[in-house]
Design a protein around this motif. Structure first.
Motif, PDB file in Angstrom:
ATOM      1  N   THR A 203      -4.697 -15.315  -1.450  1.00  0.00           N
ATOM      2  CA  THR A 203      -5.350 -14.896  -0.210  1.00  0.00           C
ATOM      3  C   THR A 203      -4.367 -14.174   0.705  1.00  0.00           C
ATOM      4  O   THR A 203      -4.662 -13.109   1.260  1.00  0.00           O
ATOM      5  CB  THR A 203      -5.942 -16.118   0.516  1.00  0.00           C
ATOM      6  OG1 THR A 203      -6.910 -16.747  -0.325  1.00  0.00           O
ATOM      7  CG2 THR A 203      -6.593 -15.707   1.826  1.00  0.00           C
ATOM      8  N   VAL A 204      -3.159 -14.749   0.856  1.00  0.00           N
ATOM      9  CA  VAL A 204      -2.136 -14.137   1.708  1.00  0.00           C
ATOM     10  C   VAL A 204      -1.692 -12.807   1.116  1.00  0.00           C
ATOM     11  O   VAL A 204      -1.539 -11.807   1.841  1.00  0.00           O
ATOM     12  CB  VAL A 204      -0.931 -15.091   1.871  1.00  0.00           C
ATOM     13  CG1 VAL A 204       0.200 -14.393   2.639  1.00  0.00           C
ATOM     14  CG2 VAL A 204      -1.338 -16.366   2.589  1.00  0.00           C
ATOM     15  N   TYR A 205      -1.506 -12.765  -0.194  1.00  0.00           N
ATOM     16  CA  TYR A 205      -1.057 -11.537  -0.850  1.00  0.00           C
ATOM     17  C   TYR A 205      -2.070 -10.411  -0.669  1.00  0.00           C
ATOM     18  O   TYR A 205      -1.700  -9.286  -0.302  1.00  0.00           O
ATOM     19  CB  TYR A 205      -0.799 -11.783  -2.333  1.00  0.00           C
ATOM     20  CG  TYR A 205      -0.273 -10.557  -3.041  1.00  0.00           C
ATOM     21  CD1 TYR A 205       1.080 -10.282  -3.072  1.00  0.00           C
ATOM     22  CD2 TYR A 205      -1.139  -9.653  -3.655  1.00  0.00           C
ATOM     23  CE1 TYR A 205       1.579  -9.140  -3.696  1.00  0.00           C
ATOM     24  CE2 TYR A 205      -0.676  -8.514  -4.275  1.00  0.00           C
ATOM     25  CZ  TYR A 205       0.698  -8.259  -4.298  1.00  0.00           C
ATOM     26  OH  TYR A 205       1.166  -7.115  -4.906  1.00  0.00           O
ATOM     27  N   ASP A 206      -3.326 -10.718  -0.921  1.00  0.00           N
ATOM     28  CA  ASP A 206      -4.361  -9.685  -0.808  1.00  0.00           C
ATOM     29  C   ASP A 206      -4.446  -9.144   0.621  1.00  0.00           C
ATOM     30  O   ASP A 206      -4.712  -7.950   0.831  1.00  0.00           O
ATOM     31  CB  ASP A 206      -5.720 -10.250  -1.230  1.00  0.00           C
ATOM     32  CG  ASP A 206      -5.807 -10.505  -2.729  1.00  0.00           C
ATOM     33  OD1 ASP A 206      -4.950  -9.964  -3.468  1.00  0.00           O
ATOM     34  OD2 ASP A 206      -6.712 -11.257  -3.151  1.00  0.00           O
TER      35      ASP A 206
ATOM     36  N   ALA B 218      -0.900  -6.476  -0.830  1.00  0.00           N
ATOM     37  CA  ALA B 218      -1.484  -5.648  -1.893  1.00  0.00           C
ATOM     38  C   ALA B 218      -1.539  -4.175  -1.535  1.00  0.00           C
ATOM     39  O   ALA B 218      -1.446  -3.312  -2.421  1.00  0.00           O
ATOM     40  CB  ALA B 218      -2.887  -6.164  -2.238  1.00  0.00           C
ATOM     41  N   ALA B 219      -1.674  -3.837  -0.252  1.00  0.00           N
ATOM     42  CA  ALA B 219      -1.784  -2.428   0.129  1.00  0.00           C
ATOM     43  C   ALA B 219      -0.566  -1.623  -0.299  1.00  0.00           C
ATOM     44  O   ALA B 219      -0.692  -0.438  -0.648  1.00  0.00           O
ATOM     45  CB  ALA B 219      -1.986  -2.315   1.643  1.00  0.00           C
ATOM     46  N   CYS B 220       0.605  -2.236  -0.277  1.00  0.00           N
ATOM     47  CA  CYS B 220       1.827  -1.528  -0.667  1.00  0.00           C
ATOM     48  C   CYS B 220       2.250  -1.841  -2.096  1.00  0.00           C
ATOM     49  O   CYS B 220       2.688  -0.954  -2.832  1.00  0.00           O
ATOM     50  CB  CYS B 220       2.970  -1.877   0.289  1.00  0.00           C
ATOM     51  SG  CYS B 220       2.742  -1.262   1.970  1.00  0.00           S
TER      52      CYS B 220
ATOM     53  N   GLY C  92       0.375  -3.242  -4.531  1.00  0.00           N
ATOM     54  CA  GLY C  92      -0.664  -3.148  -5.548  1.00  0.00           C
ATOM     55  C   GLY C  92      -1.320  -4.473  -5.839  1.00  0.00           C
ATOM     56  O   GLY C  92      -0.693  -5.536  -5.788  1.00  0.00           O
ATOM     57  N   ALA C  93      -2.598  -4.415  -6.174  1.00  0.00           N
ATOM     58  CA  ALA C  93      -3.357  -5.639  -6.456  1.00  0.00           C
ATOM     59  C   ALA C  93      -2.788  -6.406  -7.633  1.00  0.00           C
ATOM     60  O   ALA C  93      -2.880  -7.636  -7.698  1.00  0.00           O
ATOM     61  CB  ALA C  93      -4.830  -5.288  -6.717  1.00  0.00           C
ATOM     62  N   GLN C  94      -2.174  -5.679  -8.573  1.00  0.00           N
ATOM     63  CA  GLN C  94      -1.578  -6.311  -9.746  1.00  0.00           C
ATOM     64  C   GLN C  94      -0.054  -6.301  -9.691  1.00  0.00           C
ATOM     65  O   GLN C  94       0.611  -6.427 -10.717  1.00  0.00           O
ATOM     66  CB  GLN C  94      -2.069  -5.604 -11.018  1.00  0.00           C
ATOM     67  CG  GLN C  94      -3.572  -5.640 -11.197  1.00  0.00           C
ATOM     68  CD  GLN C  94      -4.097  -7.074 -11.259  1.00  0.00           C
ATOM     69  OE1 GLN C  94      -3.536  -7.912 -11.960  1.00  0.00           O
ATOM     70  NE2 GLN C  94      -5.164  -7.350 -10.519  1.00  0.00           N
ATOM     71  N   GLY C  95       0.493  -6.117  -8.494  1.00  0.00           N
ATOM     72  CA  GLY C  95       1.945  -6.153  -8.346  1.00  0.00           C
ATOM     73  C   GLY C  95       2.659  -4.960  -8.928  1.00  0.00           C
ATOM     74  O   GLY C  95       3.879  -5.007  -9.153  1.00  0.00           O
TER      75      GLY C  95
ATOM     76  N   PRO D   6       9.444   4.877  -6.208  1.00  0.00           N
ATOM     77  CA  PRO D   6      10.531   3.971  -5.834  1.00  0.00           C
ATOM     78  C   PRO D   6      10.407   3.401  -4.434  1.00  0.00           C
ATOM     79  O   PRO D   6      11.237   2.584  -4.039  1.00  0.00           O
ATOM     80  CB  PRO D   6      11.749   4.882  -5.929  1.00  0.00           C
ATOM     81  CG  PRO D   6      11.227   6.214  -5.487  1.00  0.00           C
ATOM     82  CD  PRO D   6       9.828   6.296  -6.029  1.00  0.00           C
ATOM     83  N   HIS D   7       9.391   3.804  -3.659  1.00  0.00           N
ATOM     84  CA  HIS D   7       9.345   3.406  -2.254  1.00  0.00           C
ATOM     85  C   HIS D   7       8.934   1.950  -2.076  1.00  0.00           C
ATOM     86  O   HIS D   7       9.495   1.239  -1.250  1.00  0.00           O
ATOM     87  CB  HIS D   7       8.415   4.332  -1.480  1.00  0.00           C
ATOM     88  CG  HIS D   7       8.835   5.766  -1.515  1.00  0.00           C
ATOM     89  ND1 HIS D   7      10.074   6.181  -1.072  1.00  0.00           N
ATOM     90  CD2 HIS D   7       8.207   6.882  -1.961  1.00  0.00           C
ATOM     91  CE1 HIS D   7      10.188   7.481  -1.220  1.00  0.00           C
ATOM     92  NE2 HIS D   7       9.070   7.940  -1.769  1.00  0.00           N
ATOM     93  N   TYR D   8       7.926   1.500  -2.814  1.00  0.00           N
ATOM     94  CA  TYR D   8       7.508   0.108  -2.753  1.00  0.00           C
ATOM     95  C   TYR D   8       7.745  -0.503  -4.133  1.00  0.00           C
ATOM     96  O   TYR D   8       7.028  -0.185  -5.084  1.00  0.00           O
ATOM     97  CB  TYR D   8       6.044  -0.004  -2.347  1.00  0.00           C
ATOM     98  CG  TYR D   8       5.758   0.596  -0.985  1.00  0.00           C
ATOM     99  CD1 TYR D   8       6.491   0.198   0.134  1.00  0.00           C
ATOM    100  CD2 TYR D   8       4.774   1.568  -0.821  1.00  0.00           C
ATOM    101  CE1 TYR D   8       6.245   0.747   1.378  1.00  0.00           C
ATOM    102  CE2 TYR D   8       4.516   2.117   0.431  1.00  0.00           C
ATOM    103  CZ  TYR D   8       5.263   1.708   1.527  1.00  0.00           C
ATOM    104  OH  TYR D   8       5.023   2.263   2.761  1.00  0.00           O
ATOM    105  N   PRO D   9       8.734  -1.366  -4.265  1.00  0.00           N
ATOM    106  CA  PRO D   9       9.132  -1.861  -5.593  1.00  0.00           C
ATOM    107  C   PRO D   9       8.008  -2.625  -6.278  1.00  0.00           C
ATOM    108  O   PRO D   9       7.212  -3.308  -5.622  1.00  0.00           O
ATOM    109  CB  PRO D   9      10.305  -2.796  -5.278  1.00  0.00           C
ATOM    110  CG  PRO D   9      10.782  -2.411  -3.921  1.00  0.00           C
ATOM    111  CD  PRO D   9       9.580  -1.908  -3.192  1.00  0.00           C
ATOM    112  N   PRO D  10       7.939  -2.519  -7.600  1.00  0.00           N
ATOM    113  CA  PRO D  10       6.975  -3.343  -8.333  1.00  0.00           C
ATOM    114  C   PRO D  10       7.389  -4.812  -8.252  1.00  0.00           C
ATOM    115  O   PRO D  10       8.583  -5.139  -8.220  1.00  0.00           O
ATOM    116  CB  PRO D  10       7.080  -2.812  -9.764  1.00  0.00           C
ATOM    117  CG  PRO D  10       8.453  -2.226  -9.856  1.00  0.00           C
ATOM    118  CD  PRO D  10       8.744  -1.667  -8.494  1.00  0.00           C
ATOM    119  N   LEU D  11       6.412  -5.694  -8.211  1.00  0.00           N
ATOM    120  CA  LEU D  11       6.668  -7.135  -8.213  1.00  0.00           C
ATOM    121  C   LEU D  11       6.388  -7.732  -9.588  1.00  0.00           C
ATOM    122  O   LEU D  11       7.006  -8.722  -9.962  1.00  0.00           O
ATOM    123  CB  LEU D  11       5.807  -7.822  -7.146  1.00  0.00           C
ATOM    124  CG  LEU D  11       5.996  -7.301  -5.712  1.00  0.00           C
ATOM    125  CD1 LEU D  11       5.072  -8.041  -4.748  1.00  0.00           C
ATOM    126  CD2 LEU D  11       7.443  -7.437  -5.270  1.00  0.00           C
TER     127      LEU D  11
END
Length: 421
Positions: free
Chosen positions: A317-320, A324-326, A328-331, A336-341
């Motif tokens: 809930t907190v992540y969404d 998620a906007a930066c 991504g919904a699937q991390g 390179p601006h917003y690192p993948p999780l």
């Protein structure tokens, strides 16, 4: 998350250091043709050694010292290394300067505290030491007396350093490995010597020392509460499956498609690594990639399964809502601006200190020539409760194939008061 230009702390003077003729000289080892060339080479090497980071206080004069350095043993104050003859090193000879770098002793024979990384600087060659000395003798002198250290008893007794040196100090210049390439040896020299990377990336024991057998295995940086990840484990910052270009990009610009640097490492990139030549950061990448890579070990959660399930539900809930906007919904991020999780090693380490601090405090990669307008992450310390921080970090560490362990609210609470610098 917003896009913002970070102003340069040292403006044009810092940018002018980027690739002076001395950079090429430092890279290929050619002898300087003039005193100007020697100074330029020394300027480059002083950048590689990140001398400015410790010997320049915030808002202080360059290399005039006075920066306070909290340690578990008390507070140290860095020394004035400008050529002022009374309060700096203006009366030192090149021999005395090399002796300090090589042996960890001042010209009068006094023992230096090991916060000065002479354990690494002992590897610096005499030629490079002379170049750094020539550069420091060329900077404007600043008359600023050195502040006495404020250390607890018995650590204020310098003679105790003799015991520390017996246990942890090995004097000697870097010796190239004849079985390795010139590029590998250059990288090893920079990483082990001038760059003193082991000061942070090697576990520090209760005596403030480290063991060669644990070199680059990672550890918590004392007093700063940031975790310097292992460079030898593919479950932390190990780079065994990175390309040479990805490693070199991260070192020089602070960002790559595999991640970004924050916290103390961002300062290293800003003050030092961005000014190295592409050849030198590539050499460092070659050496780092060659370090033995430990296989990943399965994560174990310290949170009961029922509580972990609640954390995941709240965390999503907190992540969404906030992430998620930066990222991504699937991390997947927007590199390179917003690192993948998803699949991000720094998210899955056994230590959750860094992801917790990023959620609490936010931050920016360094502003570099290769990434002049870094994208940052806002702080959520005032927005999220300890339970929410623990939940979202747990969710990120265990979703999309990530194999990190759950974290507890108590861990988030403990790091809320961690220093920001």
């Amino acid at each position: 998350m917003t896009r913002k230009l970070i102003p340069s702390l040292r403006a044009a003077a810092a940018l002018a250091l980027a690739l002076l003729p001395g950079a090429a000289l430092a890279q290929n080892g050619a002898a300087p043709k003039s005193n100007g060339d020697l100074i330029a080479k020394g300027e480059y090497l002083a950048r590689a050694g990140d001398c400015i980071a410790c010997h320049t206080a915030p808002e202080g004069r360059t290399f005039a010292g006075g920066r306070h350095m909290p340690t578990p043993f008390g507070t140290l104050f860095t020394s004035n290394i400008t050529p002022d003859p009374e309060t700096g090193i203006g009366k030192w000879t090149a021999d005395q300067f090399y002796g300090m770098m090589h042996t960890g002793r001042s010209p009068d024979g006094g023992l230096l505290y090991p916060a000065m990384p002479f354990g690494s600087y002992t590897k610096v060659t005499r030629a490079d030491s002379d170049a750094i000395y020539a550069f420091l003798m060329s900077v404007p002198p600043v008359r600023q007396p050195n502040r006495p250290h404020d250390l607890k008893f018995p650590y204020n007794n310098r003679q105790l350093i003799l015991g520390w040196r017996t246990l942890f100090f090995r004097e000697g210049e870097f010796k190239p490995d004849p079985n390795q390439s010139a590029e590998w040896n250059r990288g090893a020299y920079l990483v082990e010597g001038l760059g003193h990377c082991g000061m942070c990336h090697t576990p520090i024991n209760a005596l403030g020392g480290n063991s060669e057998s644990q070199a680059f295995q990672g550890g918590l940086i004392p007093m700063q509460n940031w975790y310097a990840p292992s460079l030898t484990s593919n479950r932390e910052a190990g780079v065994g499956d990175w390309t040479i270009e990805e490693i070199s990009d991260l070192l020089r610009t602070g960002v790559s498609r595999r991640g970004a640097v924050y916290g103390p490492m961002a300062e290293v990139t800003y003050n030092s690594l961005q000014y190295l030549t592409p050849e030198d950061t590539r050499a460092m990448a070659v050496y780092l990639k060659s370090l033995g890579q430990e296989p990943p070990s399965p994560a174990t959660s310290t949170v009961p399964r029922a509580e972990s399930s609640l954390l995941l539900s709240l965390g999503k809930t907190v992540y969404d809502q906030h992430c998620a906007a930066c990222h991504g919904a699937q991390g997947q991020g927007k590199p390179p601006h917003y690192p993948p999780l998803a699949g991000n090693q720094s998210i899955q380490m056994s230590s959750a200190v860094n992801p917790i601090r990023m959620v609490l405090n936010g931050g920016y990669p360094p502003g570099t020539a290769g990434n002049p307008r870094p994208y940052g992450m806002p702080p959520f310390a005032q927005t999220l409760s300890d339970n929410e921080v623990a939940a979202v970090v747990t969710y990120i560490r265990t979703s999309w194939g990530n194999r990190g362990a759950a974290v507890a609210a108590a861990e988030a609470n403990q790091l809320r008061s961690a220093p920001l610098d």
